[in-house]
Write a protein that holds these residues in place. Sequence first.
Motif, PDB file in Angstrom:
ATOM      1  N   ILE A 281       8.331 -24.563 -16.999  1.00  0.00           N
ATOM      2  CA  ILE A 281       8.000 -23.182 -16.605  1.00  0.00           C
ATOM      3  C   ILE A 281       6.820 -22.789 -16.011  1.00  0.00           C
ATOM      4  O   ILE A 281       5.543 -23.185 -16.439  1.00  0.00           O
ATOM      5  N   LYS A 282       6.806 -22.012 -14.935  1.00  0.00           N
ATOM      6  CA  LYS A 282       5.683 -21.325 -14.386  1.00  0.00           C
ATOM      7  C   LYS A 282       4.674 -20.720 -15.198  1.00  0.00           C
ATOM      8  O   LYS A 282       5.112 -19.685 -16.063  1.00  0.00           O
ATOM      9  N   ARG A 283       3.279 -21.083 -15.545  1.00  0.00           N
ATOM     10  CA  ARG A 283       2.434 -20.103 -16.117  1.00  0.00           C
ATOM     11  C   ARG A 283       1.762 -19.172 -15.100  1.00  0.00           C
ATOM     12  O   ARG A 283       0.547 -19.476 -14.680  1.00  0.00           O
ATOM     13  N   THR A 284       2.213 -18.190 -14.809  1.00  0.00           N
ATOM     14  CA  THR A 284       1.803 -17.211 -13.858  1.00  0.00           C
ATOM     15  C   THR A 284       1.351 -15.877 -14.668  1.00  0.00           C
ATOM     16  O   THR A 284       2.008 -15.459 -15.563  1.00  0.00           O
ATOM     17  N   LYS A 285       0.061 -15.479 -14.053  1.00  0.00           N
ATOM     18  CA  LYS A 285      -0.351 -14.104 -14.828  1.00  0.00           C
ATOM     19  C   LYS A 285       0.224 -13.041 -13.949  1.00  0.00           C
ATOM     20  O   LYS A 285       0.497 -13.200 -12.841  1.00  0.00           O
ATOM     21  N   PRO A 286       0.681 -12.091 -14.640  1.00  0.00           N
ATOM     22  CA  PRO A 286       1.143 -10.772 -14.121  1.00  0.00           C
ATOM     23  C   PRO A 286       0.156 -10.195 -13.043  1.00  0.00           C
ATOM     24  O   PRO A 286      -1.194  -9.887 -13.098  1.00  0.00           O
ATOM     25  N   LYS A 287       0.592  -9.890 -11.801  1.00  0.00           N
ATOM     26  CA  LYS A 287      -0.311  -9.199 -10.677  1.00  0.00           C
ATOM     27  C   LYS A 287      -0.201  -7.800 -10.917  1.00  0.00           C
ATOM     28  O   LYS A 287       0.716  -7.239 -11.201  1.00  0.00           O
ATOM     29  N   PRO A 288      -1.481  -7.209 -10.890  1.00  0.00           N
ATOM     30  CA  PRO A 288      -1.605  -5.782 -11.188  1.00  0.00           C
ATOM     31  C   PRO A 288      -0.915  -4.842  -9.788  1.00  0.00           C
ATOM     32  O   PRO A 288      -0.571  -5.707  -8.815  1.00  0.00           O
ATOM     33  N   GLU A 289      -0.777  -3.926 -10.047  1.00  0.00           N
ATOM     34  CA  GLU A 289      -0.150  -3.019  -9.068  1.00  0.00           C
ATOM     35  C   GLU A 289      -1.047  -2.684  -7.858  1.00  0.00           C
ATOM     36  O   GLU A 289      -2.416  -2.626  -8.135  1.00  0.00           O
ATOM     37  N   VAL A 290      -0.794  -2.554  -6.754  1.00  0.00           N
ATOM     38  CA  VAL A 290      -1.781  -2.328  -5.583  1.00  0.00           C
ATOM     39  C   VAL A 290      -2.406  -0.955  -5.693  1.00  0.00           C
ATOM     40  O   VAL A 290      -1.649   0.094  -5.973  1.00  0.00           O
ATOM     41  N   VAL A 291      -3.731  -0.914  -5.505  1.00  0.00           N
ATOM     42  CA  VAL A 291      -4.418   0.659  -5.401  1.00  0.00           C
ATOM     43  C   VAL A 291      -4.329   0.802  -3.916  1.00  0.00           C
ATOM     44  O   VAL A 291      -4.710   0.333  -3.055  1.00  0.00           O
ATOM     45  N   PRO A 292      -3.746   2.276  -3.619  1.00  0.00           N
ATOM     46  CA  PRO A 292      -3.214   2.662  -2.393  1.00  0.00           C
ATOM     47  C   PRO A 292      -4.577   2.817  -1.634  1.00  0.00           C
ATOM     48  O   PRO A 292      -5.549   3.399  -2.264  1.00  0.00           O
ATOM     49  N   THR A 293      -4.811   2.552  -0.337  1.00  0.00           N
ATOM     50  CA  THR A 293      -6.060   2.733   0.493  1.00  0.00           C
ATOM     51  C   THR A 293      -5.953   4.191   0.775  1.00  0.00           C
ATOM     52  O   THR A 293      -4.876   4.814   1.217  1.00  0.00           O
ATOM     53  N   ASN A 294      -7.108   4.506   0.719  1.00  0.00           N
ATOM     54  CA  ASN A 294      -7.478   6.065   0.836  1.00  0.00           C
ATOM     55  C   ASN A 294      -8.402   6.450   2.022  1.00  0.00           C
ATOM     56  O   ASN A 294      -9.288   5.669   2.463  1.00  0.00           O
ATOM     57  N   PHE A 295      -7.752   7.198   2.980  1.00  0.00           N
ATOM     58  CA  PHE A 295      -8.468   7.544   4.233  1.00  0.00           C
ATOM     59  C   PHE A 295      -9.140   8.876   4.460  1.00  0.00           C
ATOM     60  O   PHE A 295      -9.543   9.382   5.495  1.00  0.00           O
ATOM     61  N   ASP A 296      -9.142   9.645   3.297  1.00  0.00           N
ATOM     62  CA  ASP A 296      -9.708  11.050   3.204  1.00  0.00           C
ATOM     63  C   ASP A 296     -11.154  10.976   3.619  1.00  0.00           C
ATOM     64  O   ASP A 296     -11.317  11.904   4.342  1.00  0.00           O
ATOM     65  N   GLY A 297     -11.954  10.043   3.437  1.00  0.00           N
ATOM     66  CA  GLY A 297     -13.126  10.034   3.944  1.00  0.00           C
ATOM     67  C   GLY A 297     -13.521   9.353   5.223  1.00  0.00           C
ATOM     68  O   GLY A 297     -14.745   9.262   5.499  1.00  0.00           O
ATOM     69  N   ALA A 342      -2.190  -4.192   9.190  1.00  0.00           N
ATOM     70  CA  ALA A 342      -2.213  -4.001   7.880  1.00  0.00           C
ATOM     71  C   ALA A 342      -3.611  -4.620   7.371  1.00  0.00           C
ATOM     72  O   ALA A 342      -4.242  -4.248   6.483  1.00  0.00           O
ATOM     73  N   ASN A 343      -3.775  -5.765   7.813  1.00  0.00           N
ATOM     74  CA  ASN A 343      -4.787  -6.839   7.375  1.00  0.00           C
ATOM     75  C   ASN A 343      -6.129  -6.112   7.792  1.00  0.00           C
ATOM     76  O   ASN A 343      -7.254  -6.329   7.004  1.00  0.00           O
ATOM     77  N   ILE A 344      -6.153  -5.276   8.608  1.00  0.00           N
ATOM     78  CA  ILE A 344      -7.534  -4.713   9.078  1.00  0.00           C
ATOM     79  C   ILE A 344      -7.595  -3.472   8.435  1.00  0.00           C
ATOM     80  O   ILE A 344      -8.892  -2.974   8.058  1.00  0.00           O
ATOM     81  N   ASP A 361       9.695  -3.331  -2.513  1.00  0.00           N
ATOM     82  CA  ASP A 361       8.653  -2.332  -2.126  1.00  0.00           C
ATOM     83  C   ASP A 361       7.494  -2.759  -1.672  1.00  0.00           C
ATOM     84  O   ASP A 361       6.698  -1.928  -1.220  1.00  0.00           O
ATOM     85  N   SER A 362       7.302  -4.113  -1.565  1.00  0.00           N
ATOM     86  CA  SER A 362       5.831  -4.641  -0.824  1.00  0.00           C
ATOM     87  C   SER A 362       5.721  -4.017   0.617  1.00  0.00           C
ATOM     88  O   SER A 362       4.589  -3.769   0.966  1.00  0.00           O
ATOM     89  N   PHE A 363       6.862  -4.188   1.557  1.00  0.00           N
ATOM     90  CA  PHE A 363       6.669  -3.927   2.986  1.00  0.00           C
ATOM     91  C   PHE A 363       6.297  -2.565   2.941  1.00  0.00           C
ATOM     92  O   PHE A 363       5.950  -1.947   3.954  1.00  0.00           O
ATOM     93  N   ASP A 364       7.374  -1.671   2.164  1.00  0.00           N
ATOM     94  CA  ASP A 364       7.140  -0.141   1.953  1.00  0.00           C
ATOM     95  C   ASP A 364       5.398   0.140   1.776  1.00  0.00           C
ATOM     96  O   ASP A 364       5.158   1.200   2.442  1.00  0.00           O
ATOM     97  N   LYS A 365       5.031  -0.306   1.094  1.00  0.00           N
ATOM     98  CA  LYS A 365       3.539  -0.131   0.656  1.00  0.00           C
ATOM     99  C   LYS A 365       2.753  -0.130   2.071  1.00  0.00           C
ATOM    100  O   LYS A 365       1.776   0.493   2.197  1.00  0.00           O
ATOM    101  N   VAL A 366       2.988  -1.290   2.789  1.00  0.00           N
ATOM    102  CA  VAL A 366       2.149  -1.543   3.873  1.00  0.00           C
ATOM    103  C   VAL A 366       2.483  -0.285   5.020  1.00  0.00           C
ATOM    104  O   VAL A 366       1.498   0.266   5.583  1.00  0.00           O
ATOM    105  N   THR A 367       3.775  -0.067   5.339  1.00  0.00           N
ATOM    106  CA  THR A 367       4.254   0.854   6.025  1.00  0.00           C
ATOM    107  C   THR A 367       3.644   2.274   5.662  1.00  0.00           C
ATOM    108  O   THR A 367       3.187   3.213   6.568  1.00  0.00           O
ATOM    109  N   CYS A 369       1.308   2.863   4.094  1.00  0.00           N
ATOM    110  CA  CYS A 369      -0.555   3.071   4.499  1.00  0.00           C
ATOM    111  C   CYS A 369      -0.859   3.152   5.725  1.00  0.00           C
ATOM    112  O   CYS A 369      -1.714   4.051   6.011  1.00  0.00           O
ATOM    113  N   LEU A 370      -0.071   2.339   6.702  1.00  0.00           N
ATOM    114  CA  LEU A 370      -0.289   2.563   8.052  1.00  0.00           C
ATOM    115  C   LEU A 370       0.044   4.041   8.601  1.00  0.00           C
ATOM    116  O   LEU A 370      -0.486   4.604   9.386  1.00  0.00           O
ATOM    117  N   SER A 371       1.160   4.548   8.137  1.00  0.00           N
ATOM    118  CA  SER A 371       1.569   5.953   8.122  1.00  0.00           C
ATOM    119  C   SER A 371       0.287   6.939   7.835  1.00  0.00           C
ATOM    120  O   SER A 371       0.027   7.934   8.541  1.00  0.00           O
TER     121      SER A 371
END
Length: 388
Positions: A281-297, A342-344, A361-367, A369-371
């Motif tokens: 059995i894989k012993r993997t740690k749960p990964k936290p949800e992504v914090v959205p990149t903020n472009f307001d500033g 997205a990497n940039i 929804d992983s790819f949706d988060k990327v698109t 963010c780019l939007s």
Amino acid sequence: MGSNQSQTQEPPTSSRMSTTARTSPCPVMHKKGKNEESNVNPANQMPDIPNKVQSSEQTRGLSTERVHSTILKPSGETWSYPSPQMFYNALVRKGKAQDVREEDMDVIVAVHNNMNELAWHDVLRWEALRTSVSETKDSPSVPTLSKFIGRPNDLTPKAWVLSNIFGYQKPFDRHDWTIERNGQSVRYVVDFYYDEEKGKEDETPGLHDIHAVKSISIDARPAIDSFESLVDRIQMPILELLGKEPDISHLLVEPEAVTQSSDSSSAETVGMEEQVSMCPIKRTKPKPEVVPTNFDGLNAEELSSLSNSIQTKCAKAFAEMNKCDSEEKCQLASFGLTFCMANIVCSNEATFLEENPNKKDSFDKVTNCLSRFEDRARMIQQQKNDKI
């Protein structure tokens, strides 16, 4: 690329590895006709081929030594390659012995072994997308090959499109390999292509020599039998476009030099001294949800810097978009450009996609963010125009 190209043109493959002699008919179990006898070991899909018994057609003795592969079986042992004597007996059984000379059998077997090792390494490149170094350290599980079958008369969908629509040559052989990955069976398809012109440069290869034999190219990839395999087929070209080579070092095993001679290929295979645990059995740690990149500033100077970085670092991706000439290529190029940008500007979302490729929804988060980045860029440009 167009349909008027020569049929001898070598097709594009996912592997940069190449290997060996055109006929090289390997004694992998191919599909049988309805009336053909089937004396096959169900554990490995190999016929019972005698090792020590010489064929009545032979004029000289052949080696009965068998070389260990680096390809693991589900039992934890490694598969053993046929000896020159077994290989010759297999050719006699198939009615193909007249195509080879007995004195060439050592070279033919070396080429056969090399071809399969390189195909396995290409499989591991794909498997590395699913098994990280940290996971194998915590839970020492590596992919294994449970069964394989040759299907030389059945074109894969990719090979059919390349040969019938784009004019590339057809593969001379096809294998279907079933890989066990943490209790899950994954089917791979492997196409083998021959280039007669490059055959003049071939040399006898070592087991893992990727340069000695240039006449055969290998295209190994997971069959699209599941959503996970589809994600992998999309992800790998993107990584290659970005110059990111999957690390397979944690998936490799070392073979023994030579097995003891055995009477048959069907049952006895000498295993490794160090056994590998199967399907823990894989012993993997749960990964936290992504914090959205903020472009307001984000200000105009920072926007200019990011835009310049995108133009520079994604130049290859932009070029691929401009020259793509099929729906599939344009789709892959679009994925590559999106991921590069997205990497940039969306590093949080890009990292989340890399670590969670199976989440829909992983790819949706990327698109998304780019939007948001594009919206902020338009707003900054509009503010700049208003000041003029």
